[in-house]
Motif scaffolding. Structure first.
Motif, PDB file in Angstrom:
ATOM      1  N   THR A 122      14.315   0.685  69.849  1.00 43.11           N
ATOM      2  CA  THR A 122      14.732  -0.711  69.946  1.00 43.11           C
ATOM      3  C   THR A 122      16.211  -0.847  69.639  1.00 43.11           C
ATOM      4  O   THR A 122      16.762  -0.059  68.872  1.00 43.11           O
ATOM      5  CB  THR A 122      13.941  -1.609  68.976  1.00 43.11           C
ATOM      6  OG1 THR A 122      14.187  -1.166  67.641  1.00 43.11           O
ATOM      7  CG2 THR A 122      12.465  -1.568  69.295  1.00 43.11           C
ATOM      8  N   PRO A 123      16.881  -1.846  70.219  1.00 42.29           N
ATOM      9  CA  PRO A 123      18.319  -2.037  69.954  1.00 42.29           C
ATOM     10  C   PRO A 123      18.633  -2.189  68.485  1.00 42.29           C
ATOM     11  O   PRO A 123      19.633  -1.694  67.997  1.00 42.29           O
ATOM     12  CB  PRO A 123      18.638  -3.331  70.741  1.00 42.29           C
ATOM     13  CG  PRO A 123      17.604  -3.398  71.811  1.00 42.29           C
ATOM     14  CD  PRO A 123      16.360  -2.796  71.199  1.00 42.29           C
ATOM     15  N   ALA A 124      17.744  -2.887  67.698  1.00 38.37           N
ATOM     16  CA  ALA A 124      18.024  -3.118  66.271  1.00 38.37           C
ATOM     17  C   ALA A 124      18.075  -1.818  65.495  1.00 38.37           C
ATOM     18  O   ALA A 124      18.905  -1.630  64.610  1.00 38.37           O
ATOM     19  CB  ALA A 124      16.956  -4.035  65.678  1.00 38.37           C
ATOM     20  N   SER A 125      17.174  -0.864  65.851  1.00 34.74           N
ATOM     21  CA  SER A 125      17.142   0.385  65.094  1.00 34.74           C
ATOM     22  C   SER A 125      18.281   1.310  65.476  1.00 34.74           C
ATOM     23  O   SER A 125      18.660   2.185  64.721  1.00 34.74           O
ATOM     24  CB  SER A 125      15.805   1.099  65.328  1.00 34.74           C
ATOM     25  OG  SER A 125      15.674   1.503  66.672  1.00 34.74           O
ATOM     26  N   ARG A 126      18.860   1.107  66.684  1.00 41.17           N
ATOM     27  CA  ARG A 126      19.982   1.955  67.091  1.00 41.17           C
ATOM     28  C   ARG A 126      21.300   1.482  66.510  1.00 41.17           C
ATOM     29  O   ARG A 126      22.278   2.200  66.495  1.00 41.17           O
ATOM     30  CB  ARG A 126      20.085   1.977  68.631  1.00 41.17           C
ATOM     31  CG  ARG A 126      18.951   2.704  69.317  1.00 41.17           C
ATOM     32  CD  ARG A 126      19.293   2.996  70.760  1.00 41.17           C
ATOM     33  NE  ARG A 126      19.443   1.807  71.546  1.00 41.17           N
ATOM     34  CZ  ARG A 126      18.482   1.274  72.258  1.00 41.17           C
ATOM     35  NH1 ARG A 126      17.292   1.807  72.261  1.00 41.17           N
ATOM     36  NH2 ARG A 126      18.693   0.179  72.970  1.00 41.17           N
TER      37      ARG A 126
ATOM     38  N   ALA B 201      18.179  -7.875  52.603  1.00 30.04           N
ATOM     39  CA  ALA B 201      17.553  -8.390  53.817  1.00 30.04           C
ATOM     40  C   ALA B 201      17.618  -7.343  54.927  1.00 30.04           C
ATOM     41  O   ALA B 201      18.684  -6.792  55.206  1.00 30.04           O
ATOM     42  CB  ALA B 201      18.239  -9.674  54.262  1.00 30.04           C
ATOM     43  N   VAL B 202      16.473  -7.069  55.554  1.00 29.63           N
ATOM     44  CA  VAL B 202      16.374  -6.066  56.617  1.00 29.63           C
ATOM     45  C   VAL B 202      15.764  -6.729  57.848  1.00 29.63           C
ATOM     46  O   VAL B 202      14.700  -7.342  57.772  1.00 29.63           O
ATOM     47  CB  VAL B 202      15.494  -4.876  56.184  1.00 29.63           C
ATOM     48  CG1 VAL B 202      15.335  -3.888  57.331  1.00 29.63           C
ATOM     49  CG2 VAL B 202      16.086  -4.187  54.973  1.00 29.63           C
ATOM     50  N   SER B 203      16.438  -6.622  58.985  1.00 26.26           N
ATOM     51  CA  SER B 203      15.928  -7.191  60.228  1.00 26.26           C
ATOM     52  C   SER B 203      14.993  -6.182  60.904  1.00 26.26           C
ATOM     53  O   SER B 203      15.343  -5.016  61.070  1.00 26.26           O
ATOM     54  CB  SER B 203      17.081  -7.534  61.167  1.00 26.26           C
ATOM     55  OG  SER B 203      16.596  -8.071  62.380  1.00 26.26           O
ATOM     56  N   THR B 204      13.791  -6.641  61.270  1.00 23.95           N
ATOM     57  CA  THR B 204      12.818  -5.795  61.961  1.00 23.95           C
ATOM     58  C   THR B 204      12.375  -6.506  63.230  1.00 23.95           C
ATOM     59  O   THR B 204      12.597  -7.710  63.381  1.00 23.95           O
ATOM     60  CB  THR B 204      11.582  -5.521  61.076  1.00 23.95           C
ATOM     61  OG1 THR B 204      10.756  -6.702  61.044  1.00 23.95           O
ATOM     62  CG2 THR B 204      11.985  -5.158  59.658  1.00 23.95           C
ATOM     63  N   PRO B 205      11.735  -5.785  64.158  1.00 15.27           N
ATOM     64  CA  PRO B 205      11.252  -6.441  65.383  1.00 15.27           C
ATOM     65  C   PRO B 205      10.291  -7.588  65.097  1.00 15.27           C
ATOM     66  O   PRO B 205      10.147  -8.497  65.906  1.00 15.27           O
ATOM     67  CB  PRO B 205      10.548  -5.294  66.135  1.00 15.27           C
ATOM     68  CG  PRO B 205      11.248  -4.068  65.659  1.00 15.27           C
ATOM     69  CD  PRO B 205      11.562  -4.320  64.219  1.00 15.27           C
TER      70      PRO B 205
END
Length: 406
Positions: A147-151, A273-277
Motif C-alpha cells: 500500500t502507498p502508506a506503508s511505502r 499516532a500511526v496511520s493504517t489502511p
C-alpha cells in the motif's frame, strides 16, 4: 466430534465485533492454528485461529456483527484430511529436480477475502504483488506492505511526488454513488473525536522550530547509530525526548480531569499516532523518560508494523499521557490536532520547508517546521501551553538540552 469456534474476549470494553473476512470457505478442511477469520472491533482488528484440525462449517457471514462468545463456526474433528492423488504423488517422486520456477499466477479463487478487500480499497492488482505465502500466494501482509502508506518513509517530512494514478473507470449509469458500512474502528474514531471537542475546552497554540541542528545531528551520527542499534535515528524519537523534557518542566500538561478531580501523572507514556489502511491508531510507547533514542525508535517501528498487520492489542493503545501526531509525512503545513481524551495535550508536527528567517540581523534560509499544541483549557492555562511549546522548540534547536534535561 465438533468443536465450536467462538468469538474470543478481547478486552473488558469490547462486547461485539464485525466479521471483516473469512479466510476459509464452508466445508474446507482446516489445519490447527490456521487463520480462519478477521474480526473488526471499535478498537482493533484481530485474527481468529483454528484450535483443532477438521472440516469447518460456517455459522456467520462476512459483515455480520457478532457478540463476544458467540459461536460463528464449528469444526468436525472426525473428518479425515484430504489425501493427495496417487497420480500427483507419483509425479512428484518421479520427476527430477528442476530449475526454480516462478511463483504461479494468482487465480481469483486463490485470493483470500482479506486480500480482495485491500485490493479493492487500495486499487492494487494482487498479480503485481510478490507473494510470500504457500506456492507464491499473496497474503494480507504482502498487500499491506504494497500500500502507498506503508511505502512512505516514516521519518520523511517532505511530501513525495504523487504517482500517476490510473484513469478512473466511469460509473455505470444510475450508480453515481456507492455505500458501505462504516467499520467499528472508523465509527469509534468519529465518536471519540466529536466527544473530545464537545467535552474539552480545546485551544491550540503555535510556534516554529529551526530543524537545522536536528538534521545536522542525524547526518553526522546516522551511520554510527544504525551500525550500533540496527535502526535509523528518526525525527520522532527526538521529538518524544523533547516532549518528555517539556512535560517535566510543565507538569500541568501531564495531568487529566476525572470528574471533579485533577489526576497528576508522574510517568511518561507517549502515544504515537500511526496511520493504517483501516484508520488512525495511537499505540503507546511506555516510560519514554527511561528509554534511549534507539529504544524509542525500535518501539515505534514495532508498533507501526503491528498496526499495519492488524496485530495491535488493546493494551498497546491504553494509558498514554500525551500524544504526538506527524501530519508532515503527508505534506501538512499547519493543523490543529484534536485531543486524544482523556489526555490534556497533543503535539502536531508538520512538513519541513526551507524558509528565509532572520538570524543575528541577517536573512538565512533554514529548514523550518511549524509546531502546534492543542490543550484542554479547563486544566491547562495559556501560559503553561506556550511555555511547554517553547521548551520543545528549545530542545530541538539545541539538542544538548535533551542530554542535560534543561
Amino acid at each position: 466430534m465438533a468443536t465450536e469456534v467462538k468469538v474470543p474476549a478481547l478486552g473488558e470494553s469490547i462486547t461485539s465485533g464485525i466479521i471483516a473476512a473469512w479466510n476459509v470457505k464452508d466445508g474446507d478442511y482446516v489445519e490447527k492454528d490456521q487463520v480462519l477469520y478477521e474480526l473488526e472491533t471499535d478498537k482493533i482488528t484481530s485474527e481468529g485461529l483454528a484450535e483443532v484440525a477438521g472440516v469447518i462449517s460456517l455459522a456467520a457471514a462476512e459483515g455480520d456483527e457478532v457478540d463476544i462468545g458467540a459461536v460463528i463456526a464449528t469444526i468436525d474433528e472426525s473428518a479425515a484430511a484430504p489425501e493427495k492423488s496417487e497420480k500427483s504423488d507419483t509425479k512428484e517422486t518421479s520427476e527430477e529436480p528442476a530449475a526454480e520456477k516462478p511463483a504461479p499466477e494468482q487465480k481469483s479463487d486463490a485470493i483470500s477475502p482479506a486480500v480482495r478487500r485491500i485490493a479493492e480499497e487500495e486499487k492494487i492488482d494482487p498479480a503485481t504483488v510478490t507473494g510470500t505465502g504457500k506456492d507464491g500466494r499473496v497474503t494480507k501482509g504482502d498487500m499491506l506492505k504494497a500500500t502507498p502508506a506503508s511505502r512512505m518513509p516514516a521519518e520523511e517530512s517532505k511530501p513525495a511526488a504523487a504517482a500517476k494514478a490510473p484513469a478512473a473507470k466511469p460509473a455505470p449509469t444510475g450508480e453515481r454513488t456507492s455505500r458501505k458500512r462504516m467499520t467499528p474502528l472508523r465509527a469509534k474514531i468519529a465518536e471519540r473525536l466529536v466527544a473530545a471537542q464537545q467535552e474539552a475546552a480545546m485551544l491550540t497554540t503555535f510556534n516554529e522550530v529551526d530543524m537545522s541542528a536536528v538534521m545536522g545531528l542525524r547526518k553526522k551520527y546516522q551511520d554510527a547509530f544504525v551500525k550500533k542499534n540496527g535502526v535509523k535515528l528518526g525525527f520522532m524519537s527526538l521529538f518524544v525526548k523533547a516532549v518528555v523534557n517539556a512535560l517535566k518542566e510543565v507538569p500541568g500538561i501531564n495531568a487529566q480531569i476525572d470528574g471533579n478531580e485533577i489526576v497528576q501523572n508522574h510517568f511518561y507514556d507517549i502515544g504515537i499516532a500511526v496511520s493504517t489502511p483501516k484508520g488512525l491508531m495511537v499505540p503507546v510507547v511506555r516510560d519514554c523518560d527511561q528509554l534511549s533514542l534507539a529504544g524509542i525508535e525500535q518501539a515505534i517501528i514495532g508498533y507501526a508494523n503491528k498496526a499495519r498487520e492488524g496485530k495491535i492489542g488493546i493494551d498497546d493503545l491504553q494509558g498514554g499521557v500525551f500524544t504526538i501526531t506527524n501530519g508532515g509525512i503527508f505534506g501538512s503545513m499547519l493543523s490543529t490536532p484534536i485531543l486524544n481524551a482523556p489526555q490534556s495535550g497533543i503535539l502536531g508536527m508538520h512538513t519541513i520547508q526551507e524558509r528565509p528567517v532572520a538570524i543575528n540581523g541577517q536573512v538565512e534560509i533554514r529548514p523550518m517546521m511549524y509546531l502546534a499544541v492543542s490543550y484542554d483549557h479547563r486544566i491547562v492555562d495559556g501560559k503553561e501551553a506556550v511555555t511547554f511549546l517553547v521548551k520543545v522548540k528549545q530542545a530541538l534547536e539545541d539538542p544538548a538540552r535533551l542530554l542535560l534535561e534543561v
